[in-house]
Design a protein around this motif. Sequence first.
Motif, PDB file in Angstrom:
ATOM      1  N   MET A   1       0.851  -1.196   0.000  1.00  0.00           N
ATOM      2  CA  MET A   1       0.000   0.000   0.000  1.00  0.00           C
ATOM      3  C   MET A   1       0.885   1.244   0.000  1.00  0.00           C
ATOM      4  O   MET A   1       1.905   1.290   0.675  1.00  0.00           O
ATOM      5  N   ALA A   5      -1.541   6.869   0.874  1.00  0.00           N
ATOM      6  CA  ALA A   5      -2.889   6.324   1.095  1.00  0.00           C
ATOM      7  C   ALA A   5      -3.014   5.786   2.515  1.00  0.00           C
ATOM      8  O   ALA A   5      -4.030   5.996   3.196  1.00  0.00           O
ATOM      9  N   ILE A   9      -5.587   7.151   5.574  1.00  0.00           N
ATOM     10  CA  ILE A   9      -6.546   6.310   6.312  1.00  0.00           C
ATOM     11  C   ILE A   9      -6.288   6.425   7.815  1.00  0.00           C
ATOM     12  O   ILE A   9      -7.221   6.627   8.609  1.00  0.00           O
ATOM     13  N   ARG A 197     -16.574  -1.960   8.011  1.00  0.00           N
ATOM     14  CA  ARG A 197     -16.979  -2.079   6.618  1.00  0.00           C
ATOM     15  C   ARG A 197     -15.750  -1.960   5.696  1.00  0.00           C
ATOM     16  O   ARG A 197     -15.572  -2.733   4.766  1.00  0.00           O
ATOM     17  N   GLU A 198     -14.930  -0.974   6.027  1.00  0.00           N
ATOM     18  CA  GLU A 198     -13.715  -0.729   5.240  1.00  0.00           C
ATOM     19  C   GLU A 198     -12.776  -1.942   5.278  1.00  0.00           C
ATOM     20  O   GLU A 198     -12.248  -2.362   4.247  1.00  0.00           O
ATOM     21  N   ILE A 201     -14.105  -4.833   3.244  1.00  0.00           N
ATOM     22  CA  ILE A 201     -13.856  -4.632   1.806  1.00  0.00           C
ATOM     23  C   ILE A 201     -12.391  -4.901   1.487  1.00  0.00           C
ATOM     24  O   ILE A 201     -12.065  -5.546   0.490  1.00  0.00           O
ATOM     25  N   MET A 202     -11.509  -4.421   2.364  1.00  0.00           N
ATOM     26  CA  MET A 202     -10.081  -4.659   2.141  1.00  0.00           C
ATOM     27  C   MET A 202      -9.795  -6.158   2.027  1.00  0.00           C
ATOM     28  O   MET A 202      -9.050  -6.605   1.158  1.00  0.00           O
ATOM     29  N   ARG A 203     -10.408  -6.933   2.933  1.00  0.00           N
ATOM     30  CA  ARG A 203     -10.200  -8.381   2.898  1.00  0.00           C
ATOM     31  C   ARG A 203     -10.699  -8.963   1.584  1.00  0.00           C
ATOM     32  O   ARG A 203     -10.038  -9.785   0.959  1.00  0.00           O
ATOM     33  N   LEU A 204     -11.916  -8.512   1.166  1.00  0.00           N
ATOM     34  CA  LEU A 204     -12.522  -9.083  -0.031  1.00  0.00           C
ATOM     35  C   LEU A 204     -11.737  -8.786  -1.288  1.00  0.00           C
ATOM     36  O   LEU A 204     -11.678  -9.603  -2.204  1.00  0.00           O
ATOM     37  N   VAL A 205     -11.132  -7.602  -1.370  1.00  0.00           N
ATOM     38  CA  VAL A 205     -10.419  -7.265  -2.608  1.00  0.00           C
ATOM     39  C   VAL A 205      -8.976  -7.779  -2.577  1.00  0.00           C
ATOM     40  O   VAL A 205      -8.234  -7.557  -3.520  1.00  0.00           O
ATOM     41  N   GLY A 206      -8.607  -8.466  -1.480  1.00  0.00           N
ATOM     42  CA  GLY A 206      -7.290  -9.108  -1.466  1.00  0.00           C
ATOM     43  C   GLY A 206      -6.177  -8.280  -0.877  1.00  0.00           C
ATOM     44  O   GLY A 206      -5.019  -8.435  -1.272  1.00  0.00           O
ATOM     45  N   ALA A 207      -6.517  -7.381   0.063  1.00  0.00           N
ATOM     46  CA  ALA A 207      -5.451  -6.654   0.770  1.00  0.00           C
ATOM     47  C   ALA A 207      -4.773  -7.621   1.732  1.00  0.00           C
ATOM     48  O   ALA A 207      -5.428  -8.502   2.294  1.00  0.00           O
ATOM     49  N   THR A 208      -3.475  -7.479   1.916  1.00  0.00           N
ATOM     50  CA  THR A 208      -2.764  -8.377   2.824  1.00  0.00           C
ATOM     51  C   THR A 208      -3.085  -8.009   4.280  1.00  0.00           C
ATOM     52  O   THR A 208      -3.542  -6.897   4.558  1.00  0.00           O
ATOM     53  N   THR A 211      -1.443  -4.867   5.357  1.00  0.00           N
ATOM     54  CA  THR A 211      -2.079  -3.644   4.854  1.00  0.00           C
ATOM     55  C   THR A 211      -3.327  -3.311   5.669  1.00  0.00           C
ATOM     56  O   THR A 211      -3.590  -2.152   5.962  1.00  0.00           O
ATOM     57  N   ARG A 289     -10.419  -9.219  12.564  1.00  0.00           N
ATOM     58  CA  ARG A 289     -10.281 -10.497  11.870  1.00  0.00           C
ATOM     59  C   ARG A 289      -9.705 -10.208  10.492  1.00  0.00           C
ATOM     60  O   ARG A 289     -10.218  -9.354   9.771  1.00  0.00           O
TER      61      ARG A 289
END
Lengths: 290, 229
Positions: A1, A5, A9, A197-198, A201-208, A211, A289
Amino acid sequence: MRAGALLAIGLTSLRRNLATSVAVIVTVAICLTLLGAGLLLRAQAHTVDGFLLDRIQAVIDLDDNISGAERDALAADLRADPLVQAVRYEDKAQAFERFRRDFRNSPDIVSGVNAADLPASFRLTLADPRRAGEIITGYAGRDGVDRVRDQRALLAPLYRILDACTIGAFALAAVQALAAFALIYTMIRVSAHGRRRETAIMRLVGATNGTIRAPFVLESAVAGMVGGLFAAAALIAGKIYLVDHRFARQTAFPLFGWDAVWAAVAGVLLVGTGASAAMASVALRRHLRV
Amino acid sequence: MIRMTSVTKSYHSGTRPALDDISLEITAGEFVFLVGPSGSGKSTLLRLLLREERPTSGVVEFAGRDVASIPDRRVPLLRRQVGCVFQDFRLLADRTAAGNVAFAMDVTGRPRHVVRTVVPEVLGLVGLAGKENRYPDELSGGEQQRVAVARALVARPQVLLADEPTGNLDPATGAGIMNLLGAINRVGTTVVMATHNAALVDTMRRRVVELEHGTLVRDQASGGYEPAP
């Protein structure tokens, strides 16, 4: 990341949890000020130590009735003693001169004393001032010797006070550190809840995992660093007010200098930032989590 | 592309499993509807593909790899190859359409210049050109779902999972999203869509996999929502 950015955050999160963030900053600042004060008290003890090791000698006060032969024999023994680096004889007149100089700010004391009241003495520079005890046992009780004094021992109460204050400061800092941990734990919990929520979404889009956790750790580290900056300001203010003004004219012993302050400032900033980040990492294990 | 072999998923011992001995293969480029009543196991199946869950028994494979055995630190790489959209869009209210899409790229470490180029392109692709700077509450439901689809597409996933993507939309808007998913599928992305929307399934005539009480009761090429009589 990207760093930009990530920072955005983290700072947004700090701003959203402003009340908790301020509480964390204040607690961390108090904790670190106490830690810094403890470090400076230790530096002060070292400064006094260095001064005493440089200057103070053991003193052998001579009996007024000492004979010339006894005095010469004593002087010869002292010069031959490997514990003794240098010997200086101070007669009654010189002792009175020094007394008048040491207590020049207390004329009442000086007026009540004359040269006859003060003993002549051998003033010793020791090879190792920590072994003054051996000089005392070696020379006390000899003919013509009134008493042997370890000048360093005279300052034992000062050491005791410095040690007690240092331990007290560190103990209070530890209690404050517990409070800081509890607050950082709460800050992370609130923050993780507010940003669930954020993070989902990070988990779903494949953030490590790194990150996802980084903004929380950064948020806590920034709070810790700001607390550290306040603590640093308090230490600098303390040095200027107490050392450079309030006690600037006392001559009993030297006070710590700016090098000790900068070392303490670096210490509190490192500990503040590092420990806050570490505390956040611990809290994240429980509340995020990934 | 996706292969499930005797997959069972139980959440609590003693209760009926959410998925019961499912075997299924989906090849690259397919479009598959996943149908069945609520509680039939559709979402659980999608969660297994995303490694949100692990099967109690059986093997879930993606691109030849056992999903359950992927080490935790490699799971993010899997999720970059499997895009997903949901009924509730899951957008960030304080970010614009472009900001929501850029967020997915930022947090997966894409360079700024790539983000600046790709985000408007993808938003144009899903039909949102000119609406990049609108916030979610300034967009219609269909437009919000398009933002979610754009966000899922920026990583160029091999598979797009859609869990009731038209569930919150009126029929016409739902048909628009359906057309978008169809277009995405035509350029080679495998699409697996869980839905209750019978009209859409009947219109599209694609492969239909039906679940009931966690078991696979129908796997039909070019099927309708209801099994043929």
